[in-house]
Design an enzyme around this catalytic site. Structure first.
Site, PDB file in Angstrom:
ATOM      1  N   HIS A 191       1.124 -14.642  -9.704  1.00  0.00           N
ATOM      2  CA  HIS A 191       0.223 -13.732 -10.102  1.00  0.00           C
ATOM      3  C   HIS A 191      -1.373 -13.601  -9.329  1.00  0.00           C
ATOM      4  O   HIS A 191      -1.738 -12.543  -8.952  1.00  0.00           O
ATOM      5  CB  HIS A 191      -0.505 -14.219 -11.310  1.00  0.00           C
ATOM      6  CG  HIS A 191       0.394 -13.911 -11.871  1.00  0.00           C
ATOM      7  ND1 HIS A 191       1.724 -12.431 -12.857  1.00  0.00           N
ATOM      8  CD2 HIS A 191       1.097 -14.222 -12.863  1.00  0.00           C
ATOM      9  CE1 HIS A 191       2.003 -12.860 -13.264  1.00  0.00           C
ATOM     10  NE2 HIS A 191       2.304 -14.127 -13.783  1.00  0.00           N
ATOM     11  N   GLU A 433      17.799  -9.682   0.569  1.00  0.00           N
ATOM     12  CA  GLU A 433      16.907 -10.597   0.463  1.00  0.00           C
ATOM     13  C   GLU A 433      17.679 -12.058   0.161  1.00  0.00           C
ATOM     14  O   GLU A 433      17.248 -13.398  -0.512  1.00  0.00           O
ATOM     15  CB  GLU A 433      15.602 -10.296  -0.711  1.00  0.00           C
ATOM     16  CG  GLU A 433      15.923 -10.254  -1.922  1.00  0.00           C
ATOM     17  CD  GLU A 433      14.561  -9.852  -3.066  1.00  0.00           C
ATOM     18  OE1 GLU A 433      13.663  -9.892  -2.650  1.00  0.00           O
ATOM     19  OE2 GLU A 433      15.907  -9.073  -4.146  1.00  0.00           O
ATOM     20  N   ASP A 457      11.854 -13.468  -0.398  1.00  0.00           N
ATOM     21  CA  ASP A 457      13.386 -14.493  -0.901  1.00  0.00           C
ATOM     22  C   ASP A 457      14.327 -14.496   0.442  1.00  0.00           C
ATOM     23  O   ASP A 457      14.512 -15.708   0.301  1.00  0.00           O
ATOM     24  CB  ASP A 457      13.646 -13.221  -2.085  1.00  0.00           C
ATOM     25  CG  ASP A 457      12.843 -13.505  -3.417  1.00  0.00           C
ATOM     26  OD1 ASP A 457      12.970 -14.345  -3.449  1.00  0.00           O
ATOM     27  OD2 ASP A 457      12.419 -12.526  -4.482  1.00  0.00           O
ATOM     28  N   CYS A 504       9.675  -5.022   3.904  1.00  0.00           N
ATOM     29  CA  CYS A 504       8.810  -5.021   2.330  1.00  0.00           C
ATOM     30  C   CYS A 504       8.190  -6.562   2.329  1.00  0.00           C
ATOM     31  O   CYS A 504       7.607  -6.782   1.061  1.00  0.00           O
ATOM     32  CB  CYS A 504       8.531  -4.398   1.120  1.00  0.00           C
ATOM     33  SG  CYS A 504      10.333  -5.227   0.562  1.00  0.00           S
TER      34      CYS A 504
HETATM   35  C1  PEP Z   1      10.787 -10.103  -1.264  1.00  0.00           C
HETATM   36  O1  PEP Z   1      11.500 -11.031  -1.700  1.00  0.00           O
HETATM   37  O2  PEP Z   1      10.297 -10.141   0.396  1.00  0.00           O
HETATM   38  C2  PEP Z   1       9.842  -9.401  -1.937  1.00  0.00           C
HETATM   39  C3  PEP Z   1       9.660  -8.250  -1.662  1.00  0.00           C
HETATM   40  O3  PEP Z   1      10.476  -9.068  -3.172  1.00  0.00           O
HETATM   41  P1  PEP Z   1       9.341  -9.396  -4.540  1.00  0.00           P
HETATM   42  O4  PEP Z   1       8.122 -10.647  -3.745  1.00  0.00           O
HETATM   43  O5  PEP Z   1       9.049  -9.003  -5.579  1.00  0.00           O
HETATM   44  O6  PEP Z   1       9.910 -10.638  -4.658  1.00  0.00           O
HETATM   45 MG    MG Z   2      11.750 -10.791  -3.845  1.00  0.00          MG
END
Ligand code: PEP
Ligand code: MG
Length: 585
Positions: A191, A433, A457, A504
């Site tokens: 967070h 991921e 991830d 992303c």
């Molecule tokens: C990721 O896992 O790279 C991702 C963009 O999702 P989050 O960070 O929300 O798990």
């Molecule tokens: Mg993720």
């Protein structure tokens, strides 16, 4: 002078005096009262509770205005707790029957609740413990006065150092006075970092001993780029960082000029650059930073900021708002990535022993079809308003994707039967991921309409490194050859299957990984708004051939550390201003 190191989570340099937030627990001694004083003591208790609720209502309104509905709902949760008889009756009981002071009654009751949450283990209930401590501070303030270490007491510009930071603390920052912050706990993707980036202030997490070693008022420098936290800097260091801060400022100013320019490489290959958001209000930041749409909307924040499940209408309002703000640009809504330490554990009757490998994300949604369908209905309704795509997180097997898509199709049918407008051809993608998805990407490319690679991830699961654990943060590396091989395979499969692919994960916004990602064939990136201008600047300064050479050279190095330093050096050569003065000087 003392230099500490942590994990940088929000860029920029902050220089100021330290405001040390003491551990949230304030001990209140047990003091007895005379039976005759009980009514007056009860009146004090009631008035403190009322004052706290009034204060929280005001903070909620202010947060709503500044950060939007979802962030403000954290305070609805706090207000709900203070209005809950199962919490206030034991306080009254303690005053009336045990004959203790109102402050002790508040302290003991909330302490018992915090202990109950803490007993479930550090990870899962951690935010609840913090919430309860936060609340205790607030009520106690009305009974025994303000603790000098409260964030609200910051009256002049300061760098905040604290053991941890609750979402409500982060949301209640006075942006005028808080120059940046450092926490001892946390990892790259908690967070804290997300809030810091949304607020646009530098932050470093997982910085051990920061609150022990700093005394209030100590001059402190934090570097949200390298993770350095310097206490009591000598004059030379201070001068160096002032220069860096000024260069950073000029660098960012210059980046503003790029906003309207195309994001393309020197050899004219267009790179699509979009933004990641957690709250609809961030859309404006993405557009101001030159983003061409939202590549990842982390909708679980709708859940995390309040203590009840959002209704279909809550979802719909948030999505419709984004679509409106985007004015025709694309919005990729990821269905909620709940689970692990987010939401489900906090409410579970039986918290999981290994939540990162447990019932999170799409698994949780498929096990809770009512909840899943409510969100899908809202996404589909919003799809009639603009360019909306939907994406499933943590997809691990092709059956799982098919099942999720099946539920989506059911919802499309339901809505059509009801005469509700939807985009029945909505593009349905998936996050890549989990290593299984990356390894078998070709199989998934036959089913999904697009891929979005989630390196956060993917790194965690490929290298078996908990992404939120500061103890193993040194092993967390998006440039590890195994991760690189999985990204390469995913891009190759997407191209063979003729579907779009983007990245992303945080690495898409970290300059040192951008050439690697482009060299691996990615032509679409999505990152947090503050990262976008510098990424665009780098994209406009390289050719694809150069990026491919970077991949080639990196693949010949035999350690993660060597790859990291090579990538950093290669990036620095292209865009030295972004690194100016840090390790080079
Ligand atoms: C990721 O896992 O790279 C991702 C963009 O999702 P989050 O960070 O929300 O798990
Ligand atoms: Mg993720």
């Amino acid at each position: 002078m003392r230099e500490l190191r942590g994990i940088p989570v929000s860029p920029g340099v902050a220089i100021g005096s330290a405001f040390v937030v003491e551990d949230q627990k304030r001990r209140i001694p047990k003091r007895a009262i005379a039976p005759a004083d009980a009514p007056a003591e009860l009146a004090r208790l009631d008035s403190a509770l009322r004052a706290s609720i009034a204060e929280l209502t005001a903070v909620r309104a202010q947060t709503k205005a500044e950060l939007g509905d979802e962030a403000a709902k954290i305070f609805s949760f706090h207000i709900g707790m203070l209005a809950d008889k199962s919490l206030t009756l034991p306080m009254r009981h303690a005053v009336e029957n045990d004959l203790v002071t109102a402050e002790y009654a508040v302290f003991a009751t909330l302490q018992a609740l915090a202990d109950r949450f803490a007993a479930f283990g550090e990870g899962a209930f951690k935010t609840k413990v913090d919430d309860v401590n936060d609340l205790a501070q607030r009520v106690l303030k009305h009974l025994v006065g303000e603790s000098v270490s409260r964030l609200a007491n910051i009256k002049q510009p300061a760098v905040v150092l604290s053991r941890d930071l609750t979402p409500s603390q982060a949301a209640s920052f006075n942006r005028e006075h808080v120059l940046g912050f450092v926490t001892e706990a946390g990892g790259r993707t908690g967070h804290t970092g997300i809030f810091a980036r949304a607020l646009g202030i530098p932050a470093v997490v997982a910085c051990k001993q920061a609150t022990e070693l700093a005394t209030p008022g100590t001059p402190v420098i934090i570097d949200g780029e390298s993770g350095a936290v310097i206490l009591d800097p000598d004059l030379a260091t201070l001068a160096r960082y002032r220069k860096i801060r000024e260069r950073d400022r000029l660098f960012r100013l210059k980046l503003d000029d790029l906003r309207e320019l195309p994001c393309q490489t020197l050899d004219a290959v267009p790179i699509d650059l979009q933004g990641n958001i957690e709250f609809p209000e961030e859309v404006a930041q993405v557009l101001a930073a030159g983003g061409t749409g939202v590549g990842l909307y982390r909708t679980e924040y709708l859940y995390l900021a309040q203590d009840k499940e959002p209704t279909e209408e809550d979802h719909y309002q948030a999505y419709a708002r984004c679509v409106g703000l985007l004015g025709g640009r694309p919005l990729t809504i990821r269905t909620m990535d709940l689970g692990a330490d987010k939401y489900t554990q906090e409410r579970a009757d039986n918290p999981e022993r290994n939540p990162m490998l447990g019932c999170r994300s799409i698994r949780y949604c498929l096990q809770n079809p009512g909840l899943f369908k409510r969100q899908l209905r809202a996404i589909l309704r919003a799809s009639a308003l603009g360019a909306v795509r939907v994406m499933f997180p943590l997809v691990t097997t092709p059956e799982e994707f098919r099942r999720a898509r099946f539920v989506l199709n059911e919802v499309i049918e339901d809505l059509r039967d009801e005469g509700v407008a939807v985009d029945a051809n909505i593009k349905v993608g998936m996050m890549v991921e989990v290593p299984s998805a990356a390894i078998c990407a070709e199989m998934f490319a036959n089913q999904a309409d697009f891929f979005s690679i989630g390196t956060n991830d993917l790194v965690q699961y490929t290298l078996a490194v908990d992404r939120t654990n500061e103890q193993v943060a040194g092993m967390y590396n998006p440039a590890n050859p195994a991760v690189v091989a999985l990204v390469r395979n995913t891009v190759r499969a997407a191209s063979a299957g003729n579907i779009p692919v983007s990245c992303c994960g945080e690495s898409a916004g970290e300059l040192e990984y951008v050439m690697l990602l482009l060299g691996l064939g990615l032509r679409s990136l999505s990152a947090s708004a503050p990262a976008l201008p510098a990424v665009k600047r780098l994209v406009r300064s390289v050719t694809i051939e150069q990026c491919e050479q970077v991949v080639e050279k990196a693949s010949r190095l035999d350690s993660d550390a060597a790859v990291s330093s090579y990538l950093r050096d290669a990036t620095r050569k292209i865009i030295p201003e972004a690194f100016d003065g840090r390790s080079a000087e």
